[in-house]
Design an enzyme around this catalytic site. Structure first.
Site, PDB file in Angstrom:
ATOM      1  CG  PHE A  84      11.396  11.665  12.710  1.00 15.31           C
ATOM      2  CD1 PHE A  84      12.635  12.252  12.947  1.00 15.31           C
ATOM      3  CD2 PHE A  84      11.101  11.230  11.427  1.00 15.31           C
ATOM      4  CE1 PHE A  84      13.578  12.398  11.930  1.00 15.31           C
ATOM      5  CE2 PHE A  84      12.046  11.384  10.405  1.00 15.31           C
ATOM      6  CZ  PHE A  84      13.271  11.963  10.662  1.00 15.31           C
ATOM      7  CB  SER A 128       2.455   9.413   6.058  1.00 13.13           C
ATOM      8  OG  SER A 128       2.009   8.185   5.521  1.00 13.13           O
ATOM      9  CE1 TYR A 153       0.487   6.892   9.087  1.00  7.49           C
ATOM     10  CE2 TYR A 153       1.298   7.689  11.195  1.00  7.49           C
ATOM     11  CZ  TYR A 153       1.487   7.441   9.844  1.00  7.49           C
ATOM     12  OH  TYR A 153       2.704   7.739   9.254  1.00  7.49           O
ATOM     13  CE  LYS A 157       2.600  11.108  10.587  1.00  9.58           C
ATOM     14  NZ  LYS A 157       3.678  11.778  11.344  1.00  9.58           N
ATOM     15  CG  ASN A 182       4.910   1.739   1.838  1.00 10.81           C
ATOM     16  OD1 ASN A 182       4.308   2.637   1.234  1.00 10.81           O
ATOM     17  ND2 ASN A 182       4.290   0.841   2.571  1.00 10.81           N
ATOM     18  CG  PHE A 221      -2.679  -8.673   4.756  1.00 12.20           C
ATOM     19  CD1 PHE A 221      -1.980  -7.642   5.378  1.00 12.20           C
ATOM     20  CD2 PHE A 221      -2.858  -9.860   5.461  1.00 12.20           C
ATOM     21  CE1 PHE A 221      -1.475  -7.779   6.677  1.00 12.20           C
ATOM     22  CE2 PHE A 221      -2.360 -10.007   6.755  1.00 12.20           C
ATOM     23  CZ  PHE A 221      -1.670  -8.970   7.363  1.00 12.20           C
ATOM     24  NE  ARG A 234       0.381   0.282   0.361  1.00 12.81           N
ATOM     25  CZ  ARG A 234      -0.771  -0.137  -0.167  1.00 12.81           C
ATOM     26  NH1 ARG A 234      -0.864  -0.280  -1.504  1.00 12.81           N
ATOM     27  NH2 ARG A 234      -1.804  -0.404   0.596  1.00 12.81           N
ATOM     28  NE  ARG A 298      -2.910  -3.890   6.172  1.00  9.63           N
ATOM     29  CZ  ARG A 298      -1.652  -3.468   6.331  1.00  9.63           C
ATOM     30  NH1 ARG A 298      -0.928  -3.872   7.365  1.00  9.63           N
ATOM     31  NH2 ARG A 298      -1.111  -2.652   5.448  1.00  9.63           N
TER      32      ARG A 298
HETATM   33  C1  WQD Z   1       2.387  -2.815   2.667  1.00  9.91           C
HETATM   34  C2  WQD Z   1       1.675  -3.875   1.859  1.00  9.91           C
HETATM   35  C3  WQD Z   1      -0.230  -4.840   2.931  1.00  9.91           C
HETATM   36  C4  WQD Z   1       1.876  -6.945   6.126  1.00  9.91           C
HETATM   37  C5  WQD Z   1       1.653   1.961   6.271  1.00  9.91           C
HETATM   38  C6  WQD Z   1       1.319   3.402   6.602  1.00  9.91           C
HETATM   39  C7  WQD Z   1       2.439   4.306   6.168  1.00  9.91           C
HETATM   40  C8  WQD Z   1       3.710   3.849   6.805  1.00  9.91           C
HETATM   41  C9  WQD Z   1       3.989   2.425   6.321  1.00  9.91           C
HETATM   42  C10 WQD Z   1       4.120   4.781   8.955  1.00  9.91           C
HETATM   43  C11 WQD Z   1       0.177  -3.761   1.952  1.00  9.91           C
HETATM   44  C12 WQD Z   1       0.850  -5.885   2.694  1.00  9.91           C
HETATM   45  C13 WQD Z   1       1.580  -6.152   5.036  1.00  9.91           C
HETATM   46  C14 WQD Z   1       1.668  -8.351   6.035  1.00  9.91           C
HETATM   47  C15 WQD Z   1       0.930  -8.076   3.777  1.00  9.91           C
HETATM   48  N1  WQD Z   1       3.579   3.868   8.209  1.00  9.91           N
HETATM   49  N2  WQD Z   1       1.123  -6.723   3.877  1.00  9.91           N
HETATM   50  N3  WQD Z   1       1.202  -8.879   4.846  1.00  9.91           N
HETATM   51  O1  WQD Z   1      -0.018  -0.096   4.832  1.00  9.91           O
HETATM   52  O2  WQD Z   1       1.352   0.543   2.767  1.00  9.91           O
HETATM   53  O3  WQD Z   1       1.669   1.821   4.875  1.00  9.91           O
HETATM   54  O4  WQD Z   1       2.909   1.617   6.796  1.00  9.91           O
HETATM   55  O5  WQD Z   1       4.933   5.605   8.678  1.00  9.91           O
HETATM   56  O6  WQD Z   1       2.140   5.619   6.596  1.00  9.91           O
HETATM   57  O7  WQD Z   1       0.149   3.766   5.903  1.00  9.91           O
HETATM   58  O8  WQD Z   1       2.493  -0.513   4.731  1.00  9.91           O
HETATM   59  O9  WQD Z   1       3.935  -2.421   5.218  1.00  9.91           O
HETATM   60  O10 WQD Z   1       1.668  -2.282   6.379  1.00  9.91           O
HETATM   61  O11 WQD Z   1       1.784  -2.818   3.957  1.00  9.91           O
HETATM   62  O12 WQD Z   1       0.500  -8.584   2.710  1.00  9.91           O
HETATM   63  O13 WQD Z   1       1.896  -9.136   7.014  1.00  9.91           O
HETATM   64  O14 WQD Z   1       2.026  -5.156   2.399  1.00  9.91           O
HETATM   65  O15 WQD Z   1      -1.517  -5.392   2.629  1.00  9.91           O
HETATM   66  O16 WQD Z   1      -0.362  -4.094   0.695  1.00  9.91           O
HETATM   67  P1  WQD Z   1       1.262   0.393   4.249  1.00  9.91           P
HETATM   68  P2  WQD Z   1       2.497  -2.046   5.163  1.00  9.91           P
END
Ligand code: WQD
Length: 340
Positions: A84, A128, A153, A157, A182, A221, A234, A298
């Site tokens: 990990f 991932s 990142y 992977k 996720n 976002f 997701r 974002r």
């Molecule tokens: C999920 C959704 C954001 C925060 C990443 C990595 C993945 C894993 C998980 C490591 C998106 C939205 C988020 C916020 C929001 N990481 N969001 N407001 O980007 O799908 O995946 O994290 O293991 O490998 O790629 O996850 O939780 O950041 O975002 O609206 O304050 O939530 O835009 O749509 P993500 P996330």
């Protein structure tokens, strides 16, 4: 009969700690390496409280070749590794790509070199869904071709899987790569969970911190994506279900069932859930009103991604058991208990 011993690198982290608990429950012995850059040592005691077993623990960063070699002179007869240990903040990886390439790739390469020297033949790799970039087809299967990674990142992977596939082709190791979607939620004991250091990057810890009043307001976002409610979709999976997929992978490796030395599995639920649906479920199942607003998109966010998990269901004989309700309630219990 002697218990099989599993080295869990990054074993005090969010997914590593949950996996350690499930390994103990499945009758394995566990040794952990962690550099504590994204975890805290009290997790070790909590693992013992939950499982009744305490893993041996070595604090070291795996880019340190000397320290890693010393570790393997102390810890003999490791049967399999679950790797990990890596930096995982998508946003940070864009500001400091070299930090991510150095840490994530050099750690893996050092580990593989030590495995070869010590004749350790089995590894589960923490990959991932980011390896898919922004996919054209949904749900993604393991054969969905990679698109360019959206972050450094994600690149680490993609490269990590490529390194493992080529090393496995020499037959010195068998490898299973698990592509996580996720991971969210927390162990039912509320003794383990996500421990973001500083402002969270991911949605769920931001939701729970906003609910706890640690964060002023949750920002969604963007709600102008081509999705039913305009927010990104997701495949959220309970971390305990994800942890159990690692146990199944160790079983498969140690039973010499891996085909052609290298296998890949999507580990998700197969369901796409939007940001607003997460908020709605959190409010409903925890009976809480969340203070949130719609903000700008974002950069780097894919509009939609969720998994085809039929291969893991069939070949790993693994199924998710926990749903959205357990994801949002366990995350909240963890937040309340630890007021992080
Ligand atoms: C999920 C959704 C954001 C925060 C990443 C990595 C993945 C894993 C998980 C490591 C998106 C939205 C988020 C916020 C929001 N990481 N969001 N407001 O980007 O799908 O995946 O994290 O293991 O490998 O790629 O996850 O939780 O950041 O975002 O609206 O304050 O939530 O835009 O749509 P993500 P996330």
């Amino acid at each position: 009969m002697n218990k099989k011993k599993i080295l869990v690198t990054g074993g005090l982290g969010f997914i590593g700690s949950h996996t350690t608990v499930e390994l103990f429950k499945a009758g394995y012995e566990v040794v952990i390496i962690d550099d504590l850059s994204n975890s805290q040592v009290f997790i070790l005691d909590n693992i013992e409280k939950i499982s009744g077993s305490k893993p041996s623990f070595y604090q070291l960063n795996m880019t340190d070749k000397k320290k890693l070699a010393e570790f393997f002179t102390k810890e003999k007869s490791i049967d399999s590794v679950i790797h990990f240990a890596a930096y995982k903040a998508v946003g940070e990886s864009m500001q400091k790509p070299l930090k991510y390439f150095m840490n994530n790739l050099y750690s893996l390469i050092n580990l593989l070199e030590r495995m070869e020297v010590n004749d350790i033949k089995n590894i589960v790799f923490s990959s991932s869904a980011t390896v898919y970039g922004e996919p054209d087809q949904l749900p993604v299967t393991e054969n969905t071709p990679f698109k360019p990674a959206l972050s450094a990142y994600g690149s680490t992977k993609q490269m990590g899987e490529d390194i493992l596939q080529k090393v496995a082709a020499t037959k010195v190791i068998d490898c299973i790569s698990l592509r996580y979607f996720n991971p969210v939620g927390a162990d039912s004991s509320a003794l383990l969970g996500e421990l973001p250091i500083g402002p969270p990057n991911n949605l769920m810890p931001f939701v729970t911190q906003a609910a706890a009043g640690i964060r002023e307001q949750l920002v969604v976002f963007g709600n102008d994506y081509k999705t039913p409610d305009g927010t990104c979709i997701r495949d959220y999976i309970h971390v305990t279900d994800l942890a159990k997929a690692h146990v199944k992978s160790c079983d498969r490796l140690l039973n010499n069932e891996v085909q052609n030395n290298y296998e890949v599995f999507n580990i998700g639920t197969g369901n796409g859930i939007s940001v607003l649906q997460i908020i709605e479920a959190f409010e409903k199942y925890n009976n809480i009103k969340l203070n949130y607003t719609i903000g700008k998109r974002r950069p780097g966010d894919a509009p939609e991604i969720y998994a085809d998990v039929s291969r893991a269901n069939k070949v790993l004989r693994w199924q998710t058991e926990l749903g959205l309700k357990e994801m949002v309630t366990s995350a909240w219990e963890w937040q309340k208990k630890n007021n992080l």
